[in-house]
Write an enzyme that holds these catalytic residues in place. Structure first.
Site, mmCIF file in Angstrom:
data_model
loop_
_atom_site.group_PDB
_atom_site.id
_atom_site.type_symbol
_atom_site.label_atom_id
_atom_site.label_comp_id
_atom_site.label_asym_id
_atom_site.label_seq_id
_atom_site.Cartn_x
_atom_site.Cartn_y
_atom_site.Cartn_z
ATOM 1 N N LEU A 40 0.721 -1.251 -0.075
ATOM 2 C CA LEU A 40 -0.092 -0.006 0.073
ATOM 3 C C LEU A 40 0.772 1.394 -0.070
ATOM 4 O O LEU A 40 1.950 1.344 0.641
ATOM 5 C CB LEU A 40 -0.887 0.016 1.113
ATOM 6 C CG LEU A 40 -1.983 -1.064 1.218
ATOM 7 C CD1 LEU A 40 -2.781 -1.116 2.475
ATOM 8 C CD2 LEU A 40 -2.988 -0.904 0.145
ATOM 9 N N LEU A 63 -6.447 5.795 6.361
ATOM 10 C CA LEU A 63 -6.385 4.240 6.349
ATOM 11 C C LEU A 63 -4.699 3.900 6.125
ATOM 12 O O LEU A 63 -4.171 4.276 5.090
ATOM 13 C CB LEU A 63 -7.322 3.807 5.264
ATOM 14 C CG LEU A 63 -7.270 2.019 4.808
ATOM 15 C CD1 LEU A 63 -7.476 1.409 6.085
ATOM 16 C CD2 LEU A 63 -8.053 2.054 3.767
ATOM 17 N N ASP A 64 -4.402 3.014 6.911
ATOM 18 C CA ASP A 64 -3.002 2.505 6.773
ATOM 19 C C ASP A 64 -2.022 3.265 6.734
ATOM 20 O O ASP A 64 -0.935 3.017 5.898
ATOM 21 C CB ASP A 64 -2.828 1.480 5.398
ATOM 22 C CG ASP A 64 -3.802 0.224 5.808
ATOM 23 O OD1 ASP A 64 -3.904 -0.125 6.791
ATOM 24 O OD2 ASP A 64 -4.499 -0.307 4.953
ATOM 25 N N GLU A 65 -1.939 4.580 7.065
ATOM 26 C CA GLU A 65 -1.184 5.436 7.150
ATOM 27 C C GLU A 65 -0.596 6.004 8.449
ATOM 28 O O GLU A 65 -0.281 7.068 8.762
ATOM 29 C CB GLU A 65 -1.488 6.637 6.251
ATOM 30 C CG GLU A 65 -1.746 6.366 4.770
ATOM 31 C CD GLU A 65 -2.020 7.308 3.991
ATOM 32 O OE1 GLU A 65 -1.932 8.556 4.277
ATOM 33 O OE2 GLU A 65 -2.450 7.284 2.676
#
Length: 282
Positions: A193, A224-226
């Site tokens: 990602l 999200l996912d950061e």
């Protein structure tokens, strides 16, 4: 008998912080067994982790450090290392990270207490209950998401949870839930990602002929996912690896990165520094 404590702190970077902390501990008969520090020259903040033994109760030590707050601008935490962090694991259908964490705890490799597991699927109930741990099936749909997240928070309160671990929990948490769990929720994802979003990321990576795959463990945020990264693990791959090979290698990387992040968090080795972390590994 002496107790073992960990002090973590951050404050504006200035001379004398280490001397003040070590002097306070020495003056109360404490013995420092491990000490690490870092000055962030960009943020102009100082970070420190001190592990020590003491014959004094935690409350008395905490009051002593409170006296340094006005002078140094300290933001500190003091933890008794004999008290294991209470953990709730969220999981969906993939059980490799859950199984790895359960095994590490039972084997004494991970000093946490997993008190409950919650999932939007019933599949991993037998695995969880084989370890004598409560399993909660919390199905979710777009229409029931708010109620389901309220049930997750109820579990956090009921079990007095200190850390929530998303062990391949394939649901996006709302901004409200992320805010309530800020700094105490860890997620794991494949490191592709945002390069390979959507379904079958390892197949996408295989199609592009990647040479390096990995996994990232990070704190959960509404982005999200950061969230702030705690740990990453990587492995080299070649054209001879099939998509299924990449999936298998990736799952191993996910287990290792997540377990290491959880252990470092439990040992108070991770300090937040804005959008990143300061990690003091052993």
């Amino acid at each position: 008998m002496n107790a073992e404590y960990v002090l973590t702190l951050s404050c504006p970077d200035r001379p004398g912080v280490v001397a003040a902390v070590s002097g306070l501990l020495a003056g109360r008969g404490c013995n420092i067994t491990e000490s690490q520090q870092f000055g962030d020259q960009t943020a102009k903040r100082f970070f420190m982790r001190v592990q020590f033994t003491a014959a004094l109760p935690q409350e008395e030590l905490a009051r002593a450090f409170e006296e340094l707050v006005p002078e140094l601008g300290l933001d500190f935490k003091l933890r008794d290392m004999s008290v294991k962090p209470r953990v709730l694991i969220l999981v969906s259908k993939f059980g490799h990270c859950l199984n790895d964490l359960l095994y590490r705890v039972r084997s004494g490799l991970l000093d946490i207490e997993i008190v409950a597991v919650a999932s939007n699927h019933p599949d991993l109930r037998p695995l969880t209950q084989s370890y004598g741990i409560d399993y909660h099936h919390l199905p979710v749909t777009p229409a029931t998401r708010q109620r389901q997240e309220a049930e997750i928070l109820a579990l956090v309160e009921h079990y007095h949870i200190e850390l929530v671990v998303l062990a391949r929990y394939m649901q996006v948490l709302s901004a409200e839930l992320c805010e309530k769990l800020a700094g105490r929720a860890i997620n794991i994802h494949h490191s592709f990602l945002p390069s390979f979003k959507g379904a079958k990321p390892y197949h996408q990576a295989h199609d592009r002929g990647v040479k390096l795959i990995g996994a990232t463990a990070h704190y959960v945020t509404s982005d999200l996912d950061e969230g702030p990264i705690i740990e990453q693990e990587v492995a080299r791959v070649t054209h001879s690896h099939s998509p299924d090979d990449l999936v298998a290698i990736g799952r191993d990387l996910e287990c290792v990165a997540l377990a290491r992040a959880v252990r470092w968090h439990a040992e108070q080795r991770v300090l937040l520094d804005g959008h990143k972390t300061i990690v003091f590994p052993r």
